[in-house]
Motif scaffolding. Sequence first.
Motif, PDB file in Angstrom:
ATOM      1  N   UNK A  57       0.837  -1.206   0.000  1.00 34.88           N
ATOM      2  CA  UNK A  57       0.000   0.000   0.000  1.00 34.88           C
ATOM      3  C   UNK A  57       0.867   1.250   0.000  1.00 34.88           C
ATOM      4  N   UNK A  58       1.904   1.268   0.833  1.00 34.67           N
ATOM      5  CA  UNK A  58       2.813   2.417   0.870  1.00 34.67           C
ATOM      6  C   UNK A  58       3.499   2.617  -0.486  1.00 34.67           C
ATOM      7  N   UNK A  59       3.894   1.523  -1.120  1.00 35.05           N
ATOM      8  CA  UNK A  59       4.530   1.620  -2.440  1.00 35.05           C
ATOM      9  C   UNK A  59       3.567   2.187  -3.479  1.00 35.05           C
ATOM     10  N   UNK A  60       2.299   1.776  -3.422  1.00 32.68           N
ATOM     11  CA  UNK A  60       1.305   2.299  -4.367  1.00 32.68           C
ATOM     12  C   UNK A  60       1.083   3.791  -4.139  1.00 32.68           C
ATOM     13  N   UNK A  61       1.014   4.185  -2.881  1.00 29.98           N
ATOM     14  CA  UNK A  61       0.856   5.610  -2.564  1.00 29.98           C
ATOM     15  C   UNK A  61       2.078   6.381  -3.053  1.00 29.98           C
ATOM     16  N   UNK A  62       3.264   5.826  -2.819  1.00 36.23           N
ATOM     17  CA  UNK A  62       4.504   6.489  -3.235  1.00 36.23           C
ATOM     18  C   UNK A  62       4.583   6.615  -4.759  1.00 36.23           C
ATOM     19  N   UNK A  63       4.159   5.597  -5.467  1.00 39.80           N
ATOM     20  CA  UNK A  63       4.160   5.647  -6.939  1.00 39.80           C
ATOM     21  C   UNK A  63       3.211   6.732  -7.428  1.00 39.80           C
ATOM     22  N   UNK A  64       2.051   6.828  -6.819  1.00 42.54           N
ATOM     23  CA  UNK A  64       1.103   7.882  -7.189  1.00 42.54           C
ATOM     24  C   UNK A  64       1.656   9.254  -6.858  1.00 42.54           C
ATOM     25  N   UNK A  77      -4.078  10.365  -3.500  1.00 44.00           N
ATOM     26  CA  UNK A  77      -4.948   9.223  -3.206  1.00 44.00           C
ATOM     27  C   UNK A  77      -5.941   8.956  -4.340  1.00 44.00           C
ATOM     28  N   UNK A  78      -6.355   9.994  -5.056  1.00 44.79           N
ATOM     29  CA  UNK A  78      -7.182   9.772  -6.249  1.00 44.79           C
ATOM     30  C   UNK A  78      -6.402   8.976  -7.286  1.00 44.79           C
ATOM     31  N   UNK A  79      -5.138   9.342  -7.478  1.00 41.98           N
ATOM     32  CA  UNK A  79      -4.290   8.631  -8.446  1.00 41.98           C
ATOM     33  C   UNK A  79      -4.031   7.189  -8.000  1.00 41.98           C
ATOM     34  N   UNK A  80      -3.953   6.976  -6.689  1.00 42.56           N
ATOM     35  CA  UNK A  80      -3.693   5.633  -6.147  1.00 42.56           C
ATOM     36  C   UNK A  80      -4.966   4.784  -6.060  1.00 42.56           C
ATOM     37  N   UNK A  81      -6.110   5.435  -6.214  1.00 40.74           N
ATOM     38  CA  UNK A  81      -7.413   4.758  -6.089  1.00 40.74           C
ATOM     39  C   UNK A  81      -7.631   4.209  -4.676  1.00 40.74           C
ATOM     40  N   UNK A  82      -7.265   5.029  -3.695  1.00 39.68           N
ATOM     41  CA  UNK A  82      -7.500   4.721  -2.284  1.00 39.68           C
ATOM     42  C   UNK A  82      -8.282   5.870  -1.666  1.00 39.68           C
ATOM     43  N   UNK A  83      -8.910   5.560  -0.532  1.00 40.56           N
ATOM     44  CA  UNK A  83      -9.583   6.619   0.226  1.00 40.56           C
ATOM     45  C   UNK A  83      -8.522   7.582   0.774  1.00 40.56           C
ATOM     46  N   UNK A  84      -8.892   8.830   0.905  1.00 40.02           N
ATOM     47  CA  UNK A  84      -7.971   9.845   1.426  1.00 40.02           C
ATOM     48  C   UNK A  84      -7.468   9.457   2.817  1.00 40.02           C
ATOM     49  N   UNK A  85      -8.328   8.906   3.642  1.00 40.66           N
ATOM     50  CA  UNK A  85      -7.960   8.537   5.010  1.00 40.66           C
ATOM     51  C   UNK A  85      -6.847   7.489   5.038  1.00 40.66           C
ATOM     52  N   UNK A  86      -6.783   6.643   4.022  1.00 38.91           N
ATOM     53  CA  UNK A  86      -5.746   5.613   3.970  1.00 38.91           C
ATOM     54  C   UNK A  86      -4.358   6.248   3.997  1.00 38.91           C
ATOM     55  N   UNK A  87      -4.227   7.415   3.370  1.00 37.94           N
ATOM     56  CA  UNK A  87      -2.941   8.124   3.395  1.00 37.94           C
ATOM     57  C   UNK A  87      -2.486   8.332   4.837  1.00 37.94           C
ATOM     58  N   UNK A  88      -3.383   8.781   5.679  1.00 38.48           N
ATOM     59  CA  UNK A  88      -3.036   9.122   7.061  1.00 38.48           C
ATOM     60  C   UNK A  88      -2.831   7.892   7.944  1.00 38.48           C
ATOM     61  N   UNK A  89      -3.173   6.724   7.435  1.00 39.42           N
ATOM     62  CA  UNK A  89      -2.835   5.489   8.145  1.00 39.42           C
ATOM     63  C   UNK A  89      -1.340   5.207   8.049  1.00 39.42           C
ATOM     64  N   UNK A  90      -0.685   5.806   7.052  1.00 42.94           N
ATOM     65  CA  UNK A  90       0.726   5.519   6.801  1.00 42.94           C
ATOM     66  C   UNK A  90       1.638   6.737   6.904  1.00 42.94           C
ATOM     67  N   UNK A  91       1.129   7.914   6.576  1.00 43.37           N
ATOM     68  CA  UNK A  91       1.966   9.114   6.530  1.00 43.37           C
ATOM     69  C   UNK A  91       1.257  10.286   7.186  1.00 43.37           C
ATOM     70  N   UNK A  92       2.044  11.152   7.795  1.00 43.28           N
ATOM     71  CA  UNK A  92       1.485  12.350   8.415  1.00 43.28           C
ATOM     72  C   UNK A  92       1.164  13.402   7.354  1.00 43.28           C
TER      73      UNK A  92
END
Length: 172
Positions: free
Chosen positions: A5-12, A31-46
Amino acid sequence: MAYITKKKIAKSFHDVVLAKGFSRTSVTAIMDAAHFRRQTFYDYFQDKYELLTWFIDDTLAETVEHNLNYLPWPDIIKLVCYELDANRRFYAECINAQHEIDVTALVGHHLVVLLTELTQTDEPEMAALIWLLCLGIAQSLTHNIVANHPEDYEVLSQDAIAAIKMTLAILN
């Protein structure tokens, strides 16, 4: 799964920075580019600065630390130079658009890991010398990324290898 998941976010993140620039890159766009919910970002990064740090650390760990037992150290130096050159637009944008994250120090840290492994020493004086040498090499590499007329990465890698060889010869 967390790493993927972190790698997908990083690629986006990488793709959005290239498309919009670092300053205009938002968590929502990533997160739109990664096709994840915005909140998922904050599960991994500040924030995007923490993501930038993770992106660089993860990329250079794959380049340096994961190759320590497989490649000769000069080849690892060449890989670092290649990575920075191959993603020049991304790194240049991140260096020029923000000052919160010291990209040079991050690159230097991974070079320190390599040279510490190479020298097999934990003496404080040696650690200081290694840090300064690696920081100088990292400064040369990151400066080249943002230079108007950059040197070829192969020239930079040969200069870095020569500097390390000379330092090792003096120490031995």
